[in-house]
Motif scaffolding. Structure first.
Motif, PDB file in Angstrom:
ATOM      1  N   MET A  92      34.941  36.694  43.442  1.00 32.94           N
ATOM      2  CA  MET A  92      34.904  35.264  43.098  1.00 32.94           C
ATOM      3  C   MET A  92      34.092  34.488  44.124  1.00 32.94           C
ATOM      4  O   MET A  92      33.281  33.632  43.797  1.00 32.94           O
ATOM      5  N   ILE A  93      34.354  34.769  45.421  1.00 36.88           N
ATOM      6  CA  ILE A  93      33.674  34.032  46.485  1.00 36.88           C
ATOM      7  C   ILE A  93      32.174  34.305  46.455  1.00 36.88           C
ATOM      8  O   ILE A  93      31.359  33.386  46.560  1.00 36.88           O
ATOM      9  N   ALA A  94      31.810  35.571  46.288  1.00 35.71           N
ATOM     10  CA  ALA A  94      30.386  35.925  46.287  1.00 35.71           C
ATOM     11  C   ALA A  94      29.714  35.553  44.968  1.00 35.71           C
ATOM     12  O   ALA A  94      28.495  35.626  44.857  1.00 35.71           O
ATOM     13  N   GLY A  95      30.498  35.175  43.979  1.00 39.00           N
ATOM     14  CA  GLY A  95      29.911  34.763  42.705  1.00 39.00           C
ATOM     15  C   GLY A  95      29.300  35.915  41.930  1.00 39.00           C
ATOM     16  O   GLY A  95      28.263  35.756  41.295  1.00 39.00           O
ATOM     17  N   VAL A  96      29.932  37.095  41.998  1.00 36.95           N
ATOM     18  CA  VAL A  96      29.420  38.246  41.232  1.00 36.95           C
ATOM     19  C   VAL A  96      30.539  38.837  40.371  1.00 36.95           C
ATOM     20  O   VAL A  96      31.720  38.662  40.656  1.00 36.95           O
ATOM     21  N   ARG A  97      30.149  39.497  39.297  1.00 39.68           N
ATOM     22  CA  ARG A  97      31.102  40.218  38.449  1.00 39.68           C
ATOM     23  C   ARG A  97      31.814  41.290  39.252  1.00 39.68           C
ATOM     24  O   ARG A  97      31.173  42.050  39.979  1.00 39.68           O
ATOM     25  N   MET A  98      33.137  41.387  39.098  1.00 44.77           N
ATOM     26  CA  MET A  98      33.880  42.479  39.737  1.00 44.77           C
ATOM     27  C   MET A  98      34.693  43.149  38.629  1.00 44.77           C
ATOM     28  O   MET A  98      35.588  42.536  38.051  1.00 44.77           O
ATOM     29  N   LYS A  99      34.355  44.395  38.307  1.00 48.69           N
ATOM     30  CA  LYS A  99      35.056  45.091  37.222  1.00 48.69           C
ATOM     31  C   LYS A  99      36.124  46.032  37.784  1.00 48.69           C
ATOM     32  O   LYS A  99      35.880  46.738  38.763  1.00 48.69           O
ATOM     33  N   LYS A 100      37.259  46.025  37.124  1.00 49.77           N
ATOM     34  CA  LYS A 100      38.339  46.906  37.542  1.00 49.77           C
ATOM     35  C   LYS A 100      38.225  48.250  36.835  1.00 49.77           C
ATOM     36  O   LYS A 100      38.127  48.304  35.608  1.00 49.77           O
ATOM     37  N   ILE A 101      38.281  49.318  37.593  1.00 51.46           N
ATOM     38  CA  ILE A 101      38.203  50.655  37.018  1.00 51.46           C
ATOM     39  C   ILE A 101      39.616  51.127  36.696  1.00 51.46           C
ATOM     40  O   ILE A 101      40.475  51.134  37.585  1.00 51.46           O
ATOM     41  N   PRO A 102      39.873  51.488  35.442  1.00 50.95           N
ATOM     42  CA  PRO A 102      41.231  51.894  35.082  1.00 50.95           C
ATOM     43  C   PRO A 102      41.627  53.209  35.752  1.00 50.95           C
ATOM     44  O   PRO A 102      40.816  54.108  35.921  1.00 50.95           O
ATOM     45  N   THR A 103      42.896  53.307  36.143  1.00 48.35           N
ATOM     46  CA  THR A 103      43.430  54.553  36.711  1.00 48.35           C
ATOM     47  C   THR A 103      44.625  54.984  35.874  1.00 48.35           C
ATOM     48  O   THR A 103      45.176  54.199  35.104  1.00 48.35           O
ATOM     49  N   GLU A 104      45.016  56.260  36.031  1.00 44.93           N
ATOM     50  CA  GLU A 104      46.094  56.828  35.219  1.00 44.93           C
ATOM     51  C   GLU A 104      47.180  57.400  36.112  1.00 44.93           C
ATOM     52  O   GLU A 104      46.890  57.927  37.186  1.00 44.93           O
ATOM     53  N   GLN A 105      48.393  57.353  35.615  1.00 44.73           N
ATOM     54  CA  GLN A 105      49.499  57.986  36.327  1.00 44.73           C
ATOM     55  C   GLN A 105      49.219  59.483  36.530  1.00 44.73           C
ATOM     56  O   GLN A 105      49.474  60.034  37.591  1.00 44.73           O
ATOM     57  N   SER A 106      48.648  60.115  35.490  1.00 46.69           N
ATOM     58  CA  SER A 106      48.382  61.554  35.571  1.00 46.69           C
ATOM     59  C   SER A 106      47.359  61.895  36.662  1.00 46.69           C
ATOM     60  O   SER A 106      47.303  63.015  37.145  1.00 46.69           O
ATOM     61  N   ASP A 107      46.543  60.916  37.033  1.00 47.21           N
ATOM     62  CA  ASP A 107      45.588  61.117  38.140  1.00 47.21           C
ATOM     63  C   ASP A 107      46.121  60.541  39.450  1.00 47.21           C
ATOM     64  O   ASP A 107      45.348  60.293  40.386  1.00 47.21           O
ATOM     65  N   LYS A 108      47.416  60.277  39.488  1.00 49.86           N
ATOM     66  CA  LYS A 108      48.029  59.693  40.692  1.00 49.86           C
ATOM     67  C   LYS A 108      47.387  58.361  41.068  1.00 49.86           C
ATOM     68  O   LYS A 108      47.231  58.049  42.250  1.00 49.86           O
ATOM     69  N   TYR A 109      46.990  57.601  40.074  1.00 53.80           N
ATOM     70  CA  TYR A 109      46.438  56.258  40.279  1.00 53.80           C
ATOM     71  C   TYR A 109      45.177  56.243  41.145  1.00 53.80           C
ATOM     72  O   TYR A 109      44.895  55.259  41.824  1.00 53.80           O
ATOM     73  N   ALA A 110      44.432  57.345  41.135  1.00 53.93           N
ATOM     74  CA  ALA A 110      43.172  57.419  41.890  1.00 53.93           C
ATOM     75  C   ALA A 110      42.007  57.199  40.934  1.00 53.93           C
ATOM     76  O   ALA A 110      42.028  57.671  39.794  1.00 53.93           O
ATOM     77  N   VAL A 111      40.969  56.498  41.399  1.00 50.49           N
ATOM     78  CA  VAL A 111      39.752  56.355  40.600  1.00 50.49           C
ATOM     79  C   VAL A 111      39.044  57.708  40.541  1.00 50.49           C
ATOM     80  O   VAL A 111      38.864  58.373  41.564  1.00 50.49           O
ATOM     81  N   GLN A 112      38.655  58.109  39.333  1.00 48.37           N
ATOM     82  CA  GLN A 112      37.979  59.387  39.104  1.00 48.37           C
ATOM     83  C   GLN A 112      36.469  59.176  39.004  1.00 48.37           C
ATOM     84  O   GLN A 112      36.012  58.158  38.469  1.00 48.37           O
ATOM     85  N   GLY A 113      35.715  60.131  39.482  1.00 46.59           N
ATOM     86  CA  GLY A 113      34.262  60.045  39.425  1.00 46.59           C
ATOM     87  C   GLY A 113      33.754  59.810  38.005  1.00 46.59           C
ATOM     88  O   GLY A 113      32.879  58.982  37.771  1.00 46.59           O
TER      89      GLY A 113
END
Lengths: 438, 438
Positions: free
Chosen positions: A162-183
């Motif tokens: 918000m401060i930098a004025g750029v889009r910030m997208k959230k990458i979905p995580t899964e319980q089965s992946d232990k809530y880690a972002v996958q490549g």
């Protein structure tokens, strides 16, 4: 330091300050040292074993006073960041040394570090695009930039966007992946965004998320970012302190792909608030993003390239210096290990009770747990616990479930506190289960 | 506090901390107070005369401990900002009280405050435009925004524009106008920019510029900003402290048109670094710009609307509370007046010497002066002065001239230091003039 010694040392320190004030007119108003003067006066690494308090205090006059407030504060900061970087076994690129391109700088909070990295990344991205397309208007570039972070990332990452004025997208995580972002997920989002004409430029990985202490897969994510020229920042605000222990250091594998890395010694490494340590691979990326050059900030060593921050450092590094020397690396490692053991002890107590379940892997000092059953019963339990004011828990949501978080984080916590806390929690749980249909 | 008393009080404070640590397990881990609890426990205004140290210390247990670290820190901050706002005779709109829409918040530096105000202004501008044109893309708005500040403004204002990713235009000033921004100049730039399709949204006025302590004409500039719906922020980083004296308060006239106002008590009001005080007319403008709402930051009093900052305040307000009570308003006014008198004393010495000239009006504690003659001779003089390490001066450029700045700012400065400094400067000036053709 125990209270009795604190009384003695604290009073000695008061006298030291009073002596300084009484004799201040004897001192020069401006230091007479060359850039880099301080590095040669102290060891290149933190001590393994504790130094004596007397030695630490003696060094104030020997090491700090010749450089006064400035440049001593900046120089000590650079060297302390090297000490800590070596304790963490950071890649050589992040160590300033006498000729390095990278190095560390202290921020107030991890939120600040995330923002600073994002701004440096934005500036680098704009520069790269303008280099190949000088006629393109800068605002037109910014409006196409897109940054990424986990849906488990701290809310300050979203705010940085918000401060930098750029889009910030959230990458979905899964319980089965232990809530880690996958490549694979990041790769897909990047391709979709590029196809839509956007410019991916920043990814904030989290090592040790706030809700469940999850670790993004940076060994997978890093090469993707490098290939796409995306700045990878690693936010390890809480977990970072543990990386000084060889058994936890593998959690940081993949750091070799990062452009910047940050964690909070004020959270779990015994340094008082505030002290959030941030390393960058290329200091010039930060300098380029923030440089200002008015006459009233000029100094003789401007072009030495040694001083790359003029705004951030007012002796937060002194706290690091004292703590590292008073504990020694071994003392700090013991401290981390004790907390992790206490968390494991709490985990065992939870697992031994059939009414409860563990909601996420216990990797460090955080235990996510809940009563088997509805969110309502867990919310009620939390309220009872916190209303008692004996212990205090902060909840989270994991896959729609209301989860209680038991965090070991006070300096004086012992096994007896863990057992007492568990006794209290189970007692209140019994009350709640009798009252509510389970 | 003199050194002898500091020795005694400092040691008492060490014992107080040690006692606290030794008995910490007797205290509740979470406070049991209602929002606003603190306001009723202390006076509504700072004392005129000093309180005793004993009374101040007693109040830690009575006032702070029941609210523990939080919300005590936030509540004390709100009330201290009201105390200071009243000392400055700020318009009622900026006082939080129990029902106000405005109020104060402590930042680390004036640079931070400038940025925070700019971000709030950006957010407000985007909101206003979207309200009338909901389909317009947000990045399209940002790329048209334009902010203004004096060409004499601190470099951090320009940097705030870089961080926020908006145009920041410098308004030219003239020596004949004492380096103050004139209403007519701002009005013309706004009209030109609007004609070119830009959206003026922020003006940072400076009261007491860094180079020469110049004051922008906010009584003229404010109404222009209000009419154009431009956020007017006032940066009085250095000069602001003086406004607690009735004779300097007219310098702040025009504040009634401002959206936000900031100055640094850590600069000239005896509060240790860092403590930069910022007031806003509408707290909701700040909340709206930065609000984040994750579960782990929720609390029971979320909706009370009392707490409008969760990130900024960690007991910087304690420093204000102690200083205001230990000095009393009169003690602080005496302190400001003494510095201004010392600056006037230095000015008289300069004016009495035909070889020198005064380069800008001496309004507060800054004297801008130079040897009549070339920039080279003044640069050489400055080097000699600073190499001596007895006094330290920072220069500036005014209308192409290299100017020396003599700033009275240390707590212990007396008339004898001023005279000694002038003796040193004239002695070095003689040397320099003999060496260089004049």
């Amino acid at each position: 330091m125990e209270a009795a010694e604190f009384r003695r040392r604290g009073k000695e320190m008061v006298d030291l300050i009073a002596d300084y004030l009484e004799n201040i007119e004897q001192r020069p108003v401006y230091p007479d040292v060359e850039p880099g003067y301080l590095r040669s006066l102290i060891p290149e690494e933190a001590p393994e074993e504790p130094d004596t308090y007397e030695d630490v205090v003696k060094d104030i006059e020997r090491v700090i006073m010749p450089g006064a407030a400035s440049p001593a504060c900046t120089e000590l900061e650079t060297v302390m960041m090297d000490w800590l970087g070596k304790m963490l076994k950071l890649p050589e690129d992040f160590i300033a040394g006498t000729h390095g391109q990278g190095g560390g700088v202290i921020q107030g909070t991890a939120s600040e570090a995330t923002l600073v990295a994002l701004l440096a990344a934005r500036s680098r991205a704009v520069r790269m695009i303008l280099a190949s397309d000088p006629q393109r208007p800068e605002t037109g570039i910014t409006s196409k930039l897109v940054a990424y972070s986990s849906d488990q990332a701290h809310c300050s990452v979203e705010r940085a966007g918000m401060i930098a004025g750029v889009r910030m997208k959230k990458i979905p995580t899964e319980q089965s992946d232990k809530y880690a972002v996958q490549g694979e997920t990041l790769r897909r989002m990047i391709q979709e965004d590029k196809a839509a004409g956007l410019i991916p430029f920043y990814f904030c990985a989290t090592l040790g998320t706030t809700p469940s202490c999850a670790f993004d897969h940076i060994t997978e994510l890093g090469p993707i970012c490098n290939a796409e020229k995306i700045w990878m920042h690693i936010d390890a605000a809480y977990a970072g302190s543990s990386f000084i222990c060889p058994e936890f250091r593998p959690l940081l594998n993949g750091i070799e792909f990062a452009d910047s890395f940050n964690f909070n010694p004020h959270k779990w490494l015994l340094v008082n608030f505030d002290c959030s340590t941030m390393w960058v691979r290329k200091r010039s990326d930060l300098i380029g993003a923030f440089k200002m050059d008015p006459l009233y900030l000029k100094h003789d060593h401007q072009e030495s390239g040694r001083y790359f921050y003029t705004d951030n450092s007012l002796f937060r590094s002194l706290k690091m210096w004292f703590v590292f020397r008073m504990y020694g690396l071994k003392g700090l490692q013991d401290y981390i290990r004790k907390h992790v053991e206490l968390a494991k002890e709490f985990e065992s107590l939870v697992r031994a009770d059939q009414r409860f379940e563990i909601s996420a892997d216990v990797v460090l000092g955080l235990v996510c747990f809940r009563l088997k059953g509805s969110n309502e019963v867990n919310e009620t339990l939390l309220k009872r616990i916190n209303n008692g004011r004996k212990i205090h828990l902060v909840p989270c949501q994991l896959s729609g479930q209301f989860v209680l978080r038991f965090a070991v984080c006070a300096r004086t916590t012992e096994s007896r506190h863990i057992r007492e806390a568990w006794r209290l929690i189970t007692q209140l749980a019994e009350e709640v289960m009798q009252e509510l249909p389970h």
